[in-house]
Design a protein around this motif. Structure first.
Motif, short mmCIF file in Angstrom:
data_model
loop_
_atom_site.label_atom_id
_atom_site.label_comp_id
_atom_site.label_asym_id
_atom_site.label_seq_id
_atom_site.Cartn_x
_atom_site.Cartn_y
_atom_site.Cartn_z
N LEU A 26 51.92 38.37 43.33
CA LEU A 26 50.51 38.07 43.57
C LEU A 26 49.65 39.34 43.49
O LEU A 26 48.61 39.35 42.83
CB LEU A 26 50.34 37.41 44.94
CG LEU A 26 48.93 37.02 45.35
CD1 LEU A 26 48.33 36.02 44.37
CD2 LEU A 26 48.93 36.44 46.76
N ALA A 27 50.08 40.41 44.13
CA ALA A 27 49.32 41.66 44.09
C ALA A 27 49.26 42.23 42.68
O ALA A 27 48.20 42.73 42.25
CB ALA A 27 49.95 42.67 45.05
N GLN A 33 43.81 40.75 37.17
CA GLN A 33 42.75 39.74 37.15
C GLN A 33 42.01 39.70 38.49
O GLN A 33 42.09 38.72 39.22
CB GLN A 33 43.36 38.37 36.85
CG GLN A 33 44.05 38.33 35.51
CD GLN A 33 44.39 36.92 35.10
OE1 GLN A 33 43.61 35.99 35.34
NE2 GLN A 33 45.52 36.74 34.46
N PRO A 34 41.29 40.77 38.81
CA PRO A 34 40.63 40.83 40.13
C PRO A 34 39.56 39.77 40.34
O PRO A 34 39.27 39.39 41.48
CB PRO A 34 40.03 42.23 40.16
CG PRO A 34 39.95 42.66 38.74
CD PRO A 34 41.04 41.95 38.02
N ASP A 35 38.99 39.25 39.28
CA ASP A 35 37.96 38.21 39.42
C ASP A 35 38.54 36.83 39.69
O ASP A 35 37.80 35.89 39.99
CB ASP A 35 37.09 38.15 38.16
CG ASP A 35 36.28 39.43 37.97
OD1 ASP A 35 36.01 40.10 38.97
OD2 ASP A 35 35.95 39.73 36.81
N LEU A 40 43.96 32.60 42.38
CA LEU A 40 45.29 33.12 42.72
C LEU A 40 45.68 32.71 44.14
O LEU A 40 46.82 32.34 44.39
CB LEU A 40 45.33 34.64 42.56
CG LEU A 40 45.15 35.15 41.14
CD1 LEU A 40 45.05 36.67 41.14
CD2 LEU A 40 46.27 34.67 40.24
N TRP A 41 44.73 32.78 45.06
CA TRP A 41 44.98 32.36 46.45
C TRP A 41 45.37 30.89 46.49
O TRP A 41 46.34 30.51 47.15
CB TRP A 41 43.73 32.62 47.31
CG TRP A 41 43.79 31.97 48.64
CD1 TRP A 41 44.44 32.44 49.75
CD2 TRP A 41 43.21 30.73 49.01
NE1 TRP A 41 44.29 31.55 50.79
CE2 TRP A 41 43.54 30.50 50.37
CE3 TRP A 41 42.44 29.78 48.34
CZ2 TRP A 41 43.12 29.36 51.05
CZ3 TRP A 41 42.03 28.65 49.03
CH2 TRP A 41 42.37 28.46 50.36
N ASP A 139 43.53 43.84 47.60
CA ASP A 139 42.20 44.22 47.12
C ASP A 139 41.77 45.54 47.74
O ASP A 139 41.24 46.42 47.05
CB ASP A 139 41.19 43.11 47.45
CG ASP A 139 39.82 43.41 46.91
OD1 ASP A 139 39.71 43.67 45.70
OD2 ASP A 139 38.85 43.40 47.70
N THR A 140 42.01 45.70 49.02
CA THR A 140 41.59 46.92 49.72
C THR A 140 42.39 48.13 49.26
O THR A 140 41.83 49.21 49.03
CB THR A 140 41.76 46.73 51.24
OG1 THR A 140 41.00 45.60 51.66
CG2 THR A 140 41.34 47.95 52.01
N LEU A 141 43.70 47.96 49.13
CA LEU A 141 44.56 49.11 48.82
C LEU A 141 44.66 49.40 47.32
O LEU A 141 44.76 50.56 46.93
CB LEU A 141 45.96 48.87 49.39
CG LEU A 141 46.03 48.76 50.90
CD1 LEU A 141 47.46 48.39 51.33
CD2 LEU A 141 45.60 50.04 51.58
N LEU A 142 44.69 48.37 46.50
CA LEU A 142 44.95 48.57 45.08
C LEU A 142 43.68 48.63 44.22
O LEU A 142 43.68 49.28 43.17
CB LEU A 142 45.86 47.46 44.54
CG LEU A 142 47.23 47.34 45.21
CD1 LEU A 142 47.96 46.12 44.70
CD2 LEU A 142 48.05 48.59 45.00
N LEU A 143 42.65 47.93 44.63
CA LEU A 143 41.48 47.83 43.78
C LEU A 143 40.31 48.68 44.26
O LEU A 143 39.29 48.76 43.58
CB LEU A 143 41.03 46.36 43.65
CG LEU A 143 42.09 45.41 43.07
CD1 LEU A 143 41.56 43.99 43.07
CD2 LEU A 143 42.50 45.83 41.68
N SER A 144 40.44 49.30 45.40
CA SER A 144 39.32 50.12 45.91
C SER A 144 39.30 51.50 45.30
O SER A 144 40.20 52.06 44.84
CB SER A 144 39.45 50.26 47.41
OG SER A 144 39.28 48.99 48.01
#
Length: 144
Positions: A26-27, A33-35, A40-41, A139-144
């Motif tokens: 999932l991560a 595909q962050p959008d 995904l959820w 989102d916080t750890l990987l996409l920030s």
């Protein structure tokens, strides 16, 4: 499309008695595909709930094989699990997301004949909350 099938399939597999973890998949897909976080959820939560329903079905319909050598639990373990489930009740299904004991809990719920609609609702709530947390951390750890 492949990413979505991977998330759904890994989530379904992770909820069965097979040893598998869907959070990494999932991560990883979220980073590509962050959008699509909401989709995904939903896919992960639905797949994981359907996997838990397989465990429920196994518990409900395979109990008459409990004296076979291949049955995953012996009578003593089964009685202990049933007593525990009776003590804490159906609300314990909100913990079906737990990495240790969550799959067994869904199996025991089938043995205890928890109505499928109630089972599905409680399990989905627990698993959806877990995946929301996983996505938030990713989102916080990987996409920030």
């Amino acid at each position: 499309m492949t990413d979505y099938l991977l998330v759904f399939g890994s989530s379904l597999l992770a909820a069965t008695i097979a040893p598998f973890y869907s959070e990494v998949v999932l991560a990883a897909v979220l980073t590509r595909q962050p959008d699509a976080a909401l989709l995904l959820w939903l896919l992960a939560s639905t797949g994981n709930t359907l996997g838990a329903m397989i465990n429920w079905w196994l518990g409900k319909y395979l109990l008459h094989f409990r004296h076979k050598r291949w049955f995953p639990v012996n009578d003593k373990q089964l009685e202990r699990a049933q007593r525990w489930f009776q003590r804490f009740g159906v609300w314990s299904l909100l913990l079906s997301w737990a990495p240790v004991g969550g799959d067994a809990l869904t199996f025991i719920a089938g043995i205890m004949r928890v109505p499928l609609a109630l089972f599905t609702l409680l399990v989905f709530i627990g698993k959806a909350l877990r995946y929301a947390v996983v996505l938030w951390f990713a989102d916080t750890l990987l996409l920030s």
